[in-house]
Design an enzyme around this catalytic site. Structure first.
Site, short mmCIF file in Angstrom:
data_model
loop_
_atom_site.label_atom_id
_atom_site.label_comp_id
_atom_site.label_asym_id
_atom_site.label_seq_id
_atom_site.Cartn_x
_atom_site.Cartn_y
_atom_site.Cartn_z
N LYS A 172 2.84 -15.02 3.20
CA LYS A 172 3.02 -15.77 1.95
C LYS A 172 4.52 -16.06 1.84
CE LYS A 172 1.27 -17.61 -1.79
NZ LYS A 172 0.30 -18.73 -1.79
N TYR A 218 0.82 -1.22 0.00
CA TYR A 218 0.00 0.00 0.00
C TYR A 218 0.85 1.26 0.00
CZ TYR A 218 -4.75 -1.71 0.92
OH TYR A 218 -6.00 -2.26 0.83
N ASP A 251 -3.47 -17.99 1.47
CA ASP A 251 -4.51 -18.73 0.73
C ASP A 251 -5.17 -19.76 1.64
OD1 ASP A 251 -2.04 -20.02 0.75
OD2 ASP A 251 -2.23 -20.84 -1.27
N ASP A 255 -6.50 -6.46 4.54
CA ASP A 255 -7.62 -5.82 3.85
C ASP A 255 -8.58 -6.90 3.34
OD1 ASP A 255 -9.13 -3.80 2.50
OD2 ASP A 255 -8.14 -4.39 0.63
N ASP A 284 -12.47 -8.37 5.17
CA ASP A 284 -13.77 -8.38 4.50
C ASP A 284 -14.37 -9.78 4.56
OD1 ASP A 284 -13.60 -5.68 3.71
OD2 ASP A 284 -14.40 -6.11 1.72
#
Ligand code: IPM
Ligand code: MG
Length: 358
Positions: free
Chosen positions: A190, A135, A222, A246, A250
């Site tokens: 990751k 970001y 994942d 982020d 959600d």
């Protein structure tokens, strides 16, 4: 107590108005000032985060934030888009620690898209690093205009990076939060593909040595996304980087029935913070009195607890929300057979009444 109120765009003004009504009936001494932010600020002043708005936020003990964004600004160059306002506030105020609790209220078990037994009693906390990662790396490539999108450019890229102190401080936040809960932290990365996240894993593991009473495990992002819908109650605290946080927040939000229920707190090292619902500005339903104000009202409770040292007022608000849900009132996003559908304003009024009655 100095509170800056930044309603923003879309449903922002409606939901913030309800939270402010709740704040008013608490009878606490506070000063507040409102300012434009996001698309509304761009429309009025030509910038999504005008100097005056930033100054107000910097001088406040806490910021109550609605939401920013509207499709009509999608074609602006990136630095002028409404989203830059929230990113700028996070960066300038150094709000590196983002708390996104996902709690399934017992009354809403049936509003989740998952089977009730998977989400009943769910109470997890996502701790998202908020001022680093891809970001805030170096973007390359610029869309010139909607029609001449990236005209003549051979590529675009963003850089992902984390520094050791950035990872250390968010790891401390997560371990300390876990100590007050079920003492388990899952760090999501990751590391199998990205150097940045191998580094993340190593640093989190180092910090963990100072918290022998807290259990730590690591998941690839994942797999974490899969486990969140397979067995969400297996998690306690999830700590992760800005981008994975982020996305996962959600996903976690929907486990609880509606993203319209979820508050969030973004804190700096001095516990000054910005409080906003986890959801966005939903311009499609703006001004229709159907948005759910509870995420913003619950964000106000987090503000009172974390930044303003008013834990009792926070509990009063949370108890009032529970009472209102028990009484069967529901905004459209959490409505189900046998409950009573109400609008934004009515939901706010019901919480105000429950706070007053307590
Ligand atoms: C969020 C939002 C923001 C983000 C956007 C509006 C910049 O999605 O707070 O989760 O990506 O962080
Ligand atoms: Mg998001």
């Amino acid at each position: 107590m100095n509170i800056a109120i930044l309603p923003g765009d879309g449903i922002g003004p409606e939901i913030v108005a309800e939270a402010v009504r709740v704040l008013e009936v608490l009878d606490l001494p506070y000063d507040s000032e409102s300012a434009l932010v996001g698309g509304a600020a761009y429309a009025a002043h030509g910038h999504p985060l005008p100097e005056a708005t930033l100054k107000l936020a910097q001088s406040a003990d806490a910021v109550l934030f609605g939401a920013v964004g509207d499709w009509k600004y999608d074609t602006l160059e990136r630095s002028l888009r409404p989203e830059q306002a929230i990113l700028g506030l996070r960066r300038h105020l150094q709000l590196f620690a983002n708390f996104r609790p996902a709690i399934c209220h017992p009354q809403l078990t049936h509003a989740s898209s998952l089977k009730p037994e998977l989400v009943a009693g769910l109470d997890i906390l996502i701790v998202r690093e908020l001022t680093g990662d891809i970001y805030f790396g170096q973007p390359r490539g610029r869309r010139v205009s909607p029609d001449g999108a990236f005209a003549g450019q051979p590529e675009a890229f963003d850089t992902m990076r984390y520094s050791r102190p950035e990872i250390e401080r968010i790891a401390h936040v997560a371990f300390q939060a876990a100590r007050k809960r079920n003492k388990r932290v899952t760090s999501v990365d990751k590391a199998n593909v990205l150097e940045t996240f191998q580094f993340w894993r190593d640093v989190v593991t180092e910090v963990h040595a100072q918290y022998p009473d807290v259990a730590l495990d690591h998941l690839y992002v994942d797999n974490a996304a899969m486990q969140l819908v397979k067995a969400p109650k297996a998690f306690d605290v999830i700590v992760t980087g800005n981008m994975f946080g982020d996305i996962l927040s959600d996903e976690a939000a929907m486990l609880t029935g509606s993203i319209g229920m979820l508050p969030s707190a973004s804190l700096n090292a001095e516990n000054r913070g910005l409080y906003e619902p986890s959801h966005g500005s939903a311009p499609d339903i703006a001004g229709k009195n159907i948005a759910n104000p509870l995420a913003t009202i619950l964000s106000l409770a987090m503000m009172l607890r974390f930044s303003l040292n008013q834990p009792e007022a926070a509990l009063r608000i949370e108890a009032a929300v529970t009472k209102v849900l028990e009484s069967g009132l529901r905004t459209a996003d959490i409505w189900s057979e046998g409950t009573q559908r109400v609008g934004t304003r009515e939901m706010g009024s019901a919480v105000v009444a429950a706070v007053e009655a307590a």
